[in-house]
Design a protein around this motif. Structure first.
Motif, mmCIF file in Angstrom:
data_model
loop_
_atom_site.group_PDB
_atom_site.id
_atom_site.type_symbol
_atom_site.label_atom_id
_atom_site.label_comp_id
_atom_site.label_asym_id
_atom_site.label_seq_id
_atom_site.Cartn_x
_atom_site.Cartn_y
_atom_site.Cartn_z
ATOM 1 N N MET A 348 1.064 -1.674 0.154
ATOM 2 C CA MET A 348 0.346 0.497 0.113
ATOM 3 C C MET A 348 0.821 1.425 0.233
ATOM 4 O O MET A 348 0.232 2.282 -0.333
ATOM 5 C CB MET A 348 -1.043 -0.326 1.335
ATOM 6 N N VAL A 349 2.179 0.879 0.170
ATOM 7 C CA VAL A 349 2.943 2.163 0.106
ATOM 8 C C VAL A 349 3.141 3.071 -1.069
ATOM 9 O O VAL A 349 4.282 1.834 -1.988
ATOM 10 C CB VAL A 349 4.343 2.235 0.652
ATOM 11 N N PRO A 350 2.851 3.765 -1.406
ATOM 12 C CA PRO A 350 3.343 4.002 -3.240
ATOM 13 C C PRO A 350 4.778 4.447 -3.364
ATOM 14 O O PRO A 350 5.392 4.619 -2.406
ATOM 15 C CB PRO A 350 3.082 5.799 -3.456
ATOM 16 N N VAL A 351 5.773 4.390 -4.970
ATOM 17 C CA VAL A 351 6.228 4.105 -4.896
ATOM 18 C C VAL A 351 7.681 2.885 -4.236
ATOM 19 O O VAL A 351 7.708 1.804 -4.785
ATOM 20 C CB VAL A 351 7.357 5.200 -4.846
ATOM 21 N N LEU A 352 7.352 2.687 -3.120
ATOM 22 C CA LEU A 352 7.696 1.274 -2.638
ATOM 23 C C LEU A 352 7.349 -0.178 -2.877
ATOM 24 O O LEU A 352 8.012 -0.788 -3.629
ATOM 25 C CB LEU A 352 7.780 1.444 -1.054
ATOM 26 N N ASN A 353 6.215 -0.302 -3.011
ATOM 27 C CA ASN A 353 5.662 -1.055 -3.405
ATOM 28 C C ASN A 353 5.558 -1.788 -4.712
ATOM 29 O O ASN A 353 5.694 -2.590 -5.106
ATOM 30 C CB ASN A 353 3.248 -0.811 -3.434
ATOM 31 N N VAL A 354 5.317 -0.529 -6.028
ATOM 32 C CA VAL A 354 5.941 -1.016 -7.433
ATOM 33 C C VAL A 354 7.618 -1.570 -7.269
ATOM 34 O O VAL A 354 8.081 -1.878 -8.440
ATOM 35 C CB VAL A 354 5.849 0.553 -8.044
ATOM 36 N N SER A 355 8.262 -0.559 -7.013
ATOM 37 C CA SER A 355 10.467 -0.952 -6.065
ATOM 38 C C SER A 355 10.058 -2.888 -6.252
ATOM 39 O O SER A 355 10.627 -4.126 -6.958
ATOM 40 C CB SER A 355 10.711 0.004 -6.007
ATOM 41 N N LEU A 356 9.263 -3.101 -5.002
ATOM 42 C CA LEU A 356 9.405 -4.625 -4.419
ATOM 43 C C LEU A 356 8.654 -5.593 -5.053
ATOM 44 O O LEU A 356 9.459 -6.761 -5.851
ATOM 45 C CB LEU A 356 8.906 -4.293 -3.320
ATOM 46 N N VAL A 357 7.180 -5.190 -5.604
ATOM 47 C CA VAL A 357 6.810 -6.250 -6.614
ATOM 48 C C VAL A 357 7.039 -6.428 -8.215
ATOM 49 O O VAL A 357 7.331 -7.168 -8.060
ATOM 50 C CB VAL A 357 5.181 -5.927 -7.013
ATOM 51 N N SER A 358 8.281 -5.360 -8.733
ATOM 52 C CA SER A 358 9.179 -5.170 -9.851
ATOM 53 C C SER A 358 10.158 -6.399 -9.556
ATOM 54 O O SER A 358 10.260 -7.072 -10.310
ATOM 55 C CB SER A 358 9.359 -3.998 -9.414
ATOM 56 N N ARG A 359 10.653 -6.149 -8.588
ATOM 57 C CA ARG A 359 12.156 -7.628 -7.753
ATOM 58 C C ARG A 359 11.659 -8.748 -8.093
ATOM 59 O O ARG A 359 12.198 -9.462 -8.892
ATOM 60 C CB ARG A 359 12.539 -6.576 -6.982
ATOM 61 N N GLU A 360 10.456 -8.781 -7.644
ATOM 62 C CA GLU A 360 9.445 -10.039 -7.879
ATOM 63 C C GLU A 360 9.069 -10.788 -8.705
ATOM 64 O O GLU A 360 9.565 -12.123 -9.398
ATOM 65 C CB GLU A 360 8.242 -10.163 -6.806
ATOM 66 N N VAL A 361 8.737 -9.390 -9.990
ATOM 67 C CA VAL A 361 8.327 -10.585 -11.391
ATOM 68 C C VAL A 361 9.632 -10.796 -11.993
ATOM 69 O O VAL A 361 9.620 -11.185 -13.043
ATOM 70 C CB VAL A 361 7.635 -9.236 -12.316
ATOM 71 N N LEU A 362 10.316 -10.004 -11.945
ATOM 72 C CA LEU A 362 11.796 -9.797 -13.048
ATOM 73 C C LEU A 362 12.688 -11.118 -13.095
ATOM 74 O O LEU A 362 13.122 -12.015 -13.434
ATOM 75 C CB LEU A 362 12.968 -8.795 -12.079
ATOM 76 N N ALA A 363 12.057 -11.545 -10.928
ATOM 77 C CA ALA A 363 12.651 -12.699 -11.072
ATOM 78 C C ALA A 363 11.885 -14.226 -11.118
ATOM 79 O O ALA A 363 12.382 -15.487 -10.752
ATOM 80 C CB ALA A 363 13.159 -12.863 -9.341
ATOM 81 N N GLY A 364 10.469 -13.468 -12.340
ATOM 82 C CA GLY A 364 9.943 -14.863 -11.892
ATOM 83 C C GLY A 364 8.996 -15.596 -10.623
ATOM 84 O O GLY A 364 8.013 -16.038 -11.707
ATOM 85 N N ASN A 365 8.751 -14.071 -10.301
ATOM 86 C CA ASN A 365 7.715 -14.689 -8.800
ATOM 87 C C ASN A 365 6.257 -13.705 -9.350
ATOM 88 O O ASN A 365 6.578 -12.365 -9.624
ATOM 89 C CB ASN A 365 8.218 -14.645 -7.780
#
Length: 402
Positions: A348-365
């Motif tokens: 729910m935290v702006p910018v932080l949420n996109v940064s963290l979820v982008s790392r997950e999808v780039l890792a295939g999760n």
């Protein structure tokens, strides 16, 4: 809201932007050249500087050299090492960079080595932590000590008729079992979102200020308001131009970064005939990350427009945007922090949420509940920011704030 009016405003702002050399340079030219110049230029200078430092002669002081005459003689005859007379102020001289390191041999060093029983004698190395030339000297000292240590071990084994293989009872090897996409996501999965977030913000900064505070300074805001177009259509048309500049800057910069990063590996593959890239980035992951970035780019464009509308001049707008840049970059760096993982609260935290979820999808999760929560919350924040920009554009006290 009239889509035709929005299209007219957007087309007009786009043409004006394309005529502006400064905007073209900041939006396209600089992003294309930035990564090659920073990566290749800085890498070349750093490698050249480090090679120069390694070729320099390291000034070393030997303390208690009479306790280890054979080893001291090795230091004196080693190329790249210059031994200076011992002195009690060796610590101050190292700190003042007059010498690079000092080596202290304990009493009866060689006698204790020949005895080969009891506690092993300890050689103390004094250095300047963090100083490059001092660390080069330490590495050279450790190399000399390591060679001398191996000679002693081989001599002891030879006395008992044993070979060096006795010291290596078994071998070990490492083998990666993760696919290249997951490896790539973990290696640079934190850096790529940070770069895109930063570039989205920087791409929106200049046009957002120019199309709002810049209009005030040029005195053209009154002409635009007098046109037979609603305020909502005006602000949406201008917003689309800022959003376009933001996304174009991010895509161009990311392409430049990818090309610059891959060139050395492509050259190595051409020379050796083998792929030298130990990891890869999933095209699906990159596409998902870019999709998640869209609401964030909307939020940046709208927020910067609202801030710039409130400002009297472009200078004042830049002074307001500078602290906002820090607020954006700090959470954007979270994806590069080890052990900082995405959860429902952080989603729910702006910018932080996109940064963290982008790392997950780039890792295939693909944690779909969290992805949907991040995308939904980002869309809400983007809508709030856009509504603030529309509200500010409707208020005469803001538009004509002097």
């Amino acid at each position: 809201m009239s889509f035709s009016s929005i299209g007219v405003i957007y087309g007009k702002e786009l043409r004006d932007t394309l005529r502006d050399r400064r905007t073209i340079i900041s939006t396209i030219v600089i992003p294309i050249l930035m990564f090659p110049l920073l990566t290749l230029g800085f890498g070349f200078l750093a490698a050249r500087s480090m090679h120069k430092v390694q070729q320099e002669t390291s000034t070393v002081m030997l303390l208690g050299a009479t306790n280890a005459p054979a080893l001291a003689a090795t230091f004196r005859h080693t190329e790249g090492i210059r031994v200076v007379p011992p002195s009690g102020d060796y610590a101050a001289r190292i700190s003042d960079k007059k010498i690079r390191a000092a080596v202290e041999f304990p009493r009866d060093f060689e006698k204790d080595i020949k005895r080969s029983a009891g506690k092993a004698p300890e050689v103390e190395i004094y250095h300047f932590a963090g100083e490059t030339r001092s660390q080069v000297a330490v590495r050279n000292i450790q190399r000399i000590l390591g060679d001398y240590r191996r000679q002693i071990v081989e001599a002891r084994l030879a006395e008992h008729g044993l070979g060096r293989d006795l010291l290596l009872p078994f071998e070990s090897s490492e083998r990666n079992v993760a696919p290249p996409e997951k490896v790539g996501g973990n290696v640079i999965g934190g850096l790529v979102p940070y770069l895109i977030i930063f570039l989205c913000f920087m791409g929106a900064l200049a046009p957002a200020i120019d199309l709002t505070a810049g209009e005030k300074e040029r005195g053209t805001i009154e002409t635009i308001l007098a046109s037979p177009v609603s305020r909502v259509d005006l602000v949406v048309g201008k917003f689309l131009m800022v959003f376009t500049a933001s996304t174009v800057t991010a895509i161009v910069s990311l392409s430049s970064f990818a090309l610059t990063f891959s060139l050395p590996f492509l050259a190595a593959r051409e020379l050796t005939g083998k792929s030298q890239v130990p990891f890869d980035l999933s095209a699906t992951g990159v596409a998902a990350m870019l999709l998640l970035m869209l609401p964030l780019a909307v939020m940046f464009a709208a927020a910067l427009m609202a801030i710039a509308l409130w400002s009297k001049t472009t200078k004042e707008a830049h002074s307001y945007a500078s602290p906002l840049m820090l607020l954006v970059l700090m959470p954007a760096m979270a994806a590069m922090v080890p052990g900082f993982d995405l959860n429902a609260k952080l989603a729910m935290v702006p910018v932080l949420n996109v940064s963290l979820v982008s790392r997950e999808v780039l890792a295939g999760n693909y944690p779909w509940p969290l992805i949907l929560l991040v995308f939904g919350s980002s869309c809400v924040y983007a809508a709030i920011a856009l509504s603030l920009a529309v509200t500010a554009f409707k208020r005469e006290s803001v538009l004509f704030r002097m």
